[in-house]
Scaffold this motif. Structure first.
Motif, PDB file in Angstrom:
ATOM      1  N   GLY A  46       0.849  -1.181   0.000  1.00  0.00           N
ATOM      2  CA  GLY A  46       0.000   0.000   0.000  1.00  0.00           C
ATOM      3  C   GLY A  46       0.889   1.235   0.000  1.00  0.00           C
ATOM      4  O   GLY A  46       1.970   1.238  -0.595  1.00  0.00           O
ATOM      5  N   ALA A  47       0.456   2.280   0.700  1.00  0.00           N
ATOM      6  CA  ALA A  47       1.203   3.535   0.717  1.00  0.00           C
ATOM      7  C   ALA A  47       2.360   3.509   1.709  1.00  0.00           C
ATOM      8  O   ALA A  47       3.080   4.495   1.834  1.00  0.00           O
ATOM      9  CB  ALA A  47       0.259   4.686   1.042  1.00  0.00           C
ATOM     10  N   GLY A  48       2.555   2.372   2.429  1.00  0.00           N
ATOM     11  CA  GLY A  48       3.680   2.284   3.358  1.00  0.00           C
ATOM     12  C   GLY A  48       3.214   1.943   4.763  1.00  0.00           C
ATOM     13  O   GLY A  48       2.029   1.662   4.998  1.00  0.00           O
ATOM     14  N   LEU A  49       4.181   1.952   5.679  1.00  0.00           N
ATOM     15  CA  LEU A  49       3.907   1.632   7.084  1.00  0.00           C
ATOM     16  C   LEU A  49       3.299   2.841   7.785  1.00  0.00           C
ATOM     17  O   LEU A  49       3.880   3.943   7.751  1.00  0.00           O
ATOM     18  CB  LEU A  49       5.210   1.217   7.777  1.00  0.00           C
ATOM     19  N   ILE A  50       2.175   2.639   8.432  1.00  0.00           N
ATOM     20  CA  ILE A  50       1.491   3.747   9.099  1.00  0.00           C
ATOM     21  C   ILE A  50       2.402   4.408  10.135  1.00  0.00           C
ATOM     22  O   ILE A  50       3.168   3.730  10.833  1.00  0.00           O
ATOM     23  CB  ILE A  50       0.178   3.243   9.751  1.00  0.00           C
ATOM     24  N   ASN A  51       2.374   5.728  10.195  1.00  0.00           N
ATOM     25  CA  ASN A  51       3.032   6.452  11.282  1.00  0.00           C
ATOM     26  C   ASN A  51       2.024   7.446  11.834  1.00  0.00           C
ATOM     27  O   ASN A  51       1.821   8.531  11.285  1.00  0.00           O
ATOM     28  CB  ASN A  51       4.309   7.166  10.826  1.00  0.00           C
ATOM     29  N   VAL A  52       1.376   7.053  12.921  1.00  0.00           N
ATOM     30  CA  VAL A  52       0.232   7.836  13.400  1.00  0.00           C
ATOM     31  C   VAL A  52       0.688   9.132  14.069  1.00  0.00           C
ATOM     32  O   VAL A  52      -0.039  10.134  14.047  1.00  0.00           O
ATOM     33  CB  VAL A  52      -0.654   6.973  14.332  1.00  0.00           C
ATOM     34  N   TYR A  53       1.909   9.163  14.593  1.00  0.00           N
ATOM     35  CA  TYR A  53       2.434  10.415  15.152  1.00  0.00           C
ATOM     36  C   TYR A  53       2.549  11.447  14.027  1.00  0.00           C
ATOM     37  O   TYR A  53       2.095  12.584  14.150  1.00  0.00           O
ATOM     38  CB  TYR A  53       3.800  10.172  15.809  1.00  0.00           C
ATOM     39  N   ASN A  54       3.144  11.015  12.904  1.00  0.00           N
ATOM     40  CA  ASN A  54       3.277  11.933  11.761  1.00  0.00           C
ATOM     41  C   ASN A  54       1.917  12.350  11.230  1.00  0.00           C
ATOM     42  O   ASN A  54       1.715  13.504  10.851  1.00  0.00           O
ATOM     43  CB  ASN A  54       4.082  11.270  10.637  1.00  0.00           C
ATOM     44  N   ALA A  55       0.974  11.392  11.194  1.00  0.00           N
ATOM     45  CA  ALA A  55      -0.356  11.717  10.665  1.00  0.00           C
ATOM     46  C   ALA A  55      -1.006  12.806  11.515  1.00  0.00           C
ATOM     47  O   ALA A  55      -1.604  13.750  10.990  1.00  0.00           O
ATOM     48  CB  ALA A  55      -1.226  10.470  10.638  1.00  0.00           C
ATOM     49  N   ILE A  56      -0.874  12.676  12.834  1.00  0.00           N
ATOM     50  CA  ILE A  56      -1.526  13.638  13.730  1.00  0.00           C
ATOM     51  C   ILE A  56      -0.818  14.991  13.711  1.00  0.00           C
ATOM     52  O   ILE A  56      -1.457  16.043  13.776  1.00  0.00           O
ATOM     53  CB  ILE A  56      -1.609  13.052  15.160  1.00  0.00           C
ATOM     54  N   HIS A  57       0.504  14.960  13.569  1.00  0.00           N
ATOM     55  CA  HIS A  57       1.248  16.212  13.639  1.00  0.00           C
ATOM     56  C   HIS A  57       1.542  16.846  12.284  1.00  0.00           C
ATOM     57  O   HIS A  57       2.215  17.867  12.219  1.00  0.00           O
ATOM     58  CB  HIS A  57       2.541  16.004  14.428  1.00  0.00           C
ATOM     59  N   ALA A  58       1.068  16.227  11.216  1.00  0.00           N
ATOM     60  CA  ALA A  58       1.362  16.762   9.886  1.00  0.00           C
ATOM     61  C   ALA A  58       0.874  18.197   9.755  1.00  0.00           C
ATOM     62  O   ALA A  58      -0.265  18.508  10.103  1.00  0.00           O
ATOM     63  CB  ALA A  58       0.704  15.891   8.818  1.00  0.00           C
ATOM     64  N   THR A  59       1.729  19.057   9.250  1.00  0.00           N
ATOM     65  CA  THR A  59       1.295  20.411   8.908  1.00  0.00           C
ATOM     66  C   THR A  59       1.466  20.632   7.405  1.00  0.00           C
ATOM     67  O   THR A  59       1.410  21.757   6.924  1.00  0.00           O
ATOM     68  CB  THR A  59       2.079  21.476   9.707  1.00  0.00           C
TER      69      THR A  59
END
Ligand SMILES: *[C@@H]1O[C@H](CO)[C@@H](O)[C@H](O)[C@H]1NC(C)=O
Ligand SMILES: *[C@@H]1O[C@H](CO)[C@@H](O)[C@H](O)[C@H]1NC(C)=O
Ligand SMILES: *[C@@H]1O[C@H](CO)[C@@H](O)[C@H](O)[C@H]1NC(C)=O
Ligand SMILES: *[C@@H]1O[C@H](CO)[C@@H](O)[C@H](O)[C@H]1NC(C)=O
Ligand SMILES: *[C@@H]1O[C@H](CO)[C@@H](O)[C@H](O)[C@H]1NC(C)=O
Ligand SMILES: *[C@@H]1O[C@H](CO)[C@@H](O)[C@H](O)[C@H]1NC(C)=O
Ligand SMILES: *[C@@H]1O[C@H](CO)[C@@H](O)[C@H](O)[C@H]1NC(C)=O
Ligand SMILES: *[C@@H]1O[C@H](CO)[C@@H](O)[C@H](O)[C@H]1NC(C)=O
Length: 894
Positions: free
Chosen positions: A582-595
């Motif tokens: 798929g699009a890769g390994l999930i990184n939920v910290y990055n997802a939440i902090h993405a700006t």
């Protein structure tokens, strides 16, 4: 009739390989299709579609009344009334004669599909919760994905509701709250089936979804919700969330998709923020009933996570449903990088401890001498046959056996015949992993350790092995970890959707099991990766709020902020194909902090005939400072999805090449002020010089980096036209005789005309066929035996003729101009088969009584079966877009 094919999740340990052909006599007489007999799911026009109708009940009542008017015998198994999601019913029909999909108000009719229970790839049950030997923290999974950092910040999913559709939960487990109902971790749910439900009998629902007979759902629940204060130092990804258990499996057997749909709607109506399903079966299409319902729920803003499937060994174009639902999040598995294992101590010689593949120590407190079955460390079939009479009594030894050739259980049965009760099997290069050994005390050790032990034995050194009952726990750094688990099913779907969507840790996961099963265990599968993503979704909602707008964008956010996964640990090897990671390994910290917010997450270029080479995506700076961006193209490996020289899908691991697409981007460097958004155009050119007959799927990423962040958009295309891919297997590959064929009363291939009487229970013909590729439409018609029709497959020179006759001018194009006596069967959106003769390697359709698909009798006469399969992307009205086959003459004499 609309149908689609589902198959069970398959228990993958080794790729099956076909060497000798399978005898026709192994085929069970009767129809072998993954559907429940006489059960159908009917979707009705909902109130919204019908003016002047006041309620959903009226819609159902009107439908039942019209069935009664037609004297249709039916029983309502379930009624679905979720306007906007699914309005309809699951029915058992007593006969199909007077039932017709043309009854007013019917949108679609599908046969009820059968799903296997969610079998883990490997399981090890820990036997004693109070074991002194506590394994180390296995939260490597949390570190890999940023969960640890969110937990450290106190983000644990509080206030979010997650519904788990599975085998139920043992909520008496202390780490799962120890109780059921308001105030507990497992706040609610429902048992839709009861203990004794096996997929073939009638569910007996009750309000208590307790699971103390299966365990799968309890493991899934622990991955989401296990409380952190415990000797194991494990915790759920979102352990403050409220869990509801929708139990859809009994203690054994299957589930049918009417039950899955019922549970999905129940979870939706209960207001769950997230629904998670660690189940499925090979489907290949986005269209099955449960895929469609799951997708509609996801489109409404409820996050739906579903396992991608464990069929990786069967290669590409074998994606799983209902994970195929267009708007759901289909989850791939990544192998954990740290595995909680045990060390054994070596006595009699100075040597490092030997790591063995168990989470807890063998319950053996004495030091055991060793006995090697072979002194040769290159033996390929160690202990595969009965041991010689000269073998001593092995009951006091730790027996050393080399892996290879035959199943572990066969080796163990042979040594057990000599009294052995404990064994180490040493690896032969296949990889250090959990193995299935039944109830024998045996496990895998690494090749070098086994070779050392055998050399000591051969040299006569009195080596002993002991199993420390505490202090032997070892966080084994798995050098093979961090890659996509080889068992993860490959996409894309046959209609070229991007499946799986995202990866999460699912290989070698320690979590909770029912208390009566020992409370803890290690399991592997996309079943384990899926609740991990559900937990991440909960963390996201707990920070960003529960609005459906967050739910609708969650998949894109996870995809664009994921971490790319390589195809191997060898430098220079390509990134894994998006058709498995798929699009890769999930990184939920990055997802939440993405700006930096990038959308969409997937660019689907489709095949050459439907090429969408010009794409666009947006990049928005939601931060508080100006950002400078740079865009680069990061290609992934091109998947060669067909075996050269054949039209059969390549088995997994699917071979990758470094061929790459060319990408032109409208901008590669730019600056965005806070809040500013820009649109980027991307123009793709498929890699050149690829052999299109091998259906090469190219893929990769456009990476968008600023000083502080990296995001990406994933793309995927096919350097071939799907319409050129052969669908029906007309080779002798599996059975040694060319397919398709008709089987006579005795199960032999019919070669000349045969009269069938349909008496004595056995005298009927069956159609045997295999699909090398999925088809949107498969039709089996009865035609006159003297039809003037040239089939495309296995054309017989003794039956020369023109293309086909045009006796009736239907408005349905050239397909409808082929003169048939009547239809026998139609299967829509049917999956390809795999190569396992015991599990979905082929299909049979038995004509047990001489009736048409609508149930009316076929008159005496001389006929043939006409099988036609539409090629992918073909036009159902155009005969030339079908592959066709004519059977030998079938006489009906009743
Ligand atoms: C569990 O965590 C505690 C606190 O970090 C640590 O002291 C302990 O060693 C850990 N236990 C294991 C088995 O890793
Ligand atoms: C376990 O065994 C491995 C391999 O010999 C060794 O590297 C490791 O230090 C041992 N760990 C413990 C805790 O005994
Ligand atoms: C192990 O399984 C075999 C076969 O099912 C059975 O005969 C045997 O009694 C079992 N042994 C134990 C210790 O459970
Ligand atoms: C293997 O080595 C042991 C110890 O030297 C010896 O007793 C045994 O006979 C050997 N087995 C074979 C088959 O040579
Ligand atoms: C790819 O093209 C085919 C043929 O037009 C279409 O049916 C299918 O939906 C397309 N796939 C996607 C993901 O758009
Ligand atoms: C089948 O039955 C018909 C009608 O009774 C007969 O004419 C024909 O010869 C039979 N064919 C075979 C192959 O027995
Ligand atoms: C059933 O199908 C046959 C063959 O197509 C057709 O001749 C017959 O009229 C149909 N019967 C009903 C009741 O629709
Ligand atoms: C069909 O043919 C058989 C054998 O010729 C005959 O006995 C039977 O009566 C026929 N059935 C009908 C419905 O005509």
């Amino acid at each position: 009739m609309r149908t689609s094919s589902f198959r069970p999740f398959i228990h993958i340990v080794f790729a099956w390989c076909s060497l000798a052909s399978v005898p026709l006599s192994s085929i069970r007489k009767g129809t072998d299709l993954p559907f429940a007999a006489n059960k159908f799911i009917v979707e009705l026009d909902s109130v919204a579609d019908i003016t002047g109708k006041r309620s959903g009940v009226a819609v159902h009542e009107r439908f039942y009344a019209s069935l009664k008017e037609r004297a249709v015998g039916f029983q309502v198994d379930k009624e679905f009334d979720a306007p906007g999601i699914f309005v309809g019913a699951a029915l058992t029909l007593e006969d199909v004669i007077h039932f017709s999909s043309s009854v007013e108000g019917i949108k679609s009719v599908s046969p009820v599909q059968i799903f296997d229970r969610p079998a883990p790839v490997f399981s090890h049950v820990v036997t004693d919760i109070n074991d002194a030997a506590i394994p180390p923290d296995s939260q490597s999974t949390h570190i890999l994905t940023g969960v640890d950092k969110l937990h450290a910040a106190g983000i644990t999913g509080a206030g979010i509701k997650i519904g788990i559709l599975d085998t139920g939960i043992d909520y008496t487990h202390p780490l799962l709250g120890g109780g059921f109902g308001p105030g507990f971790k497992v706040v609610g749910g429902y048992d839709l089936v009861g203990d004794n439900f096996d997929g073939t009998n009638t569910p007996v629902p009750d309000s208590d979804p307790l699971d103390q007979c299966e365990g799968h759902g309890t493991h899934v629940a622990g991955i989401i919700g296990a409380d952190p204060i415990n000797a194991f130092n494990i915790s759920g990804v979102a352990y403050s969330s409220s869990i509801s258990a929708y139990r859809i499996f009994g203690c054994k057997g299957y589930v049918t998709d009417d039950v899955i749909i019922d549970a999905l709607i129940m979870g939706y109506n209960d207001g769950q923020d997230i629904l998670t399903l660690s189940l499925g079966g090979a489907a290949g299409w986005t269209e099955s009933s449960s895929s469609v319902v799951a997708s509609r729920i996801a489109a409404s803003g409820t996050i739906v996570t579903i396992a991608a499937g464990n069929d990786g060994s069967y290669g590409s174009w074998f994606s799983s449903g209902p994970g195929n639902g267009i708007d759901v999040i289909s989850v791939a598995s990544l192998d954990n990088t740290v595995i909680p294992l045990q060390n054994a101590t070596v006595g009699g010689v100075v040597h490092d401890p030997i790591t063995y593949f168990e989470t807890f120590p063998f319950p053996i407190t004495v030091a055991l001498p060793i006995y090697a079955i072979s002194n040769d460390t290159t033996v390929v079939d160690d202990a595969c046959s009965a041991l010689p009479d000269s073998t001593p009594d092995l009951s006091s030894f730790l027996v050393i056996v080399r892996r290879g050739t035959c199943p572990f259980t066969q080796k163990l049965a042979n040594i057990a015949a000599k009294g052995a009760t404990v064994a180490f099997i040493y690896d032969n290069g296949n990889g250090f992993a959990g193995i299935s050994v039944g109830n024998f005390t045996a496990t895998l050790i690494q090749a070098a350790d086994g070779e050392f032990l055998v050399s000591q034995f051969t040299a006569g050194v009195p080596v002993t092995i002991s199993f420390p009952q505490s202090g032997g726990a070892y966080s084994y750094p798995d050098s093979a970890g961090g890659l996509i688990s080889s068992f993860t099913s490959y996409g894309p779907t046959n209609d070229f959707f991007f499946k799986p969507a995202i990866s999460a840790p699912g290989g070698n996961i320690l979590s909770t099991l029912p208390v009566n099963f020992g409370s803890f265990g290690v399991l592997s599968g996309t079943s384990m990766a899926t609740p991990f993503v559900a937990g991440c979704a909960s963390l996201l909602l707990s920070v960003k709020g529960k609005g459906s707008s967050i739910g609708k964008t969650a998949r894109t956010l996870f995809e664009t902020t994921a971490t790319l996964v390589s195809s191997s640990h060898t430098d220079g090897d390509p990134w894994q194909t998006v058709t498995q990671q798929g699009a890769g390994l999930i990184n939920v910290y990055n997802a939440i902090h993405a700006t930096t917010i990038v959308s969409p997450g997937e660019l689907i270029l489709n095949d050459t005939a439907n090429f969408q080479g010009l794409q666009q995506f947006t990049v928005q700076n939601t931060g508080t400072s100006v950002k400078s961006y740079q865009l680069i193209h990061v290609p992934a490996g091109t998947a060669i999805t067909i075996r050269p020289g054949t039209f059969f899908p390549a088995l997994g691991p699917v071979p990758l090449t470094s061929d790459q697409a060319k990408v032109w981007l409208s901008r590669t460097k730019f600056t965005l002020r806070p809040g500013q958004k820009t649109t980027i155009l991307a123009s793709f050119t498929a890699p050149s010089e690829l052999d299109s007959s091998l259906l090469p799927v190219y893929s990769g990423f456009i990476q968008i980096s600023s000083d502080s962040e990296i995001a990406h958009v994933s793309y995927m295309g096919l350097a071939a036209s799907l319409k050129d891919q052969q669908v029906v297997d007309n080779t002798d590959f599996l059975f040694g005789v060319p397919l398709p064929l008709t089987l006579d009363a005795d199960g032999n291939a019919q070669t000349g005309p045969i009269n069938y009487t349909f008496t004595n229970g056995n005298d009927y013909p069956s159609l045997l066929f295999r699909l090398a590729f999925g088809t949107p439409l498969l039709r089996m018609d009865l035609v006159e035996s003297n039809i003037d029709f040239q089939p495309t497959l296995n054309a017989r020179t003794s039956d020369p003729g023109h293309f086909f006759t045009f006796p009736h001018m239907h408005n349905g194009g050239s397909f409808a101009r082929v003169k048939i006596v009547g239809p026998l069967a139609e299967l829509d959106f049917f999956s390809r088969n795999n190569e396992d003769p015991d599990n979905f390697g082929y299909n049979t359709i038995a004509m047990k009584s001489p009736v048409f698909a609508n149930g009316t009798a076929i008159p005496n006469g001389s006929y043939k079966f006409l099988l036609r399969a539409l090629k992918v992307t073909g036009d159902p009205k155009e005969e030339e877009d079908f592959e066709s086959w004519l059977s030998p003459t079938i006489g009906i004499v009743v």
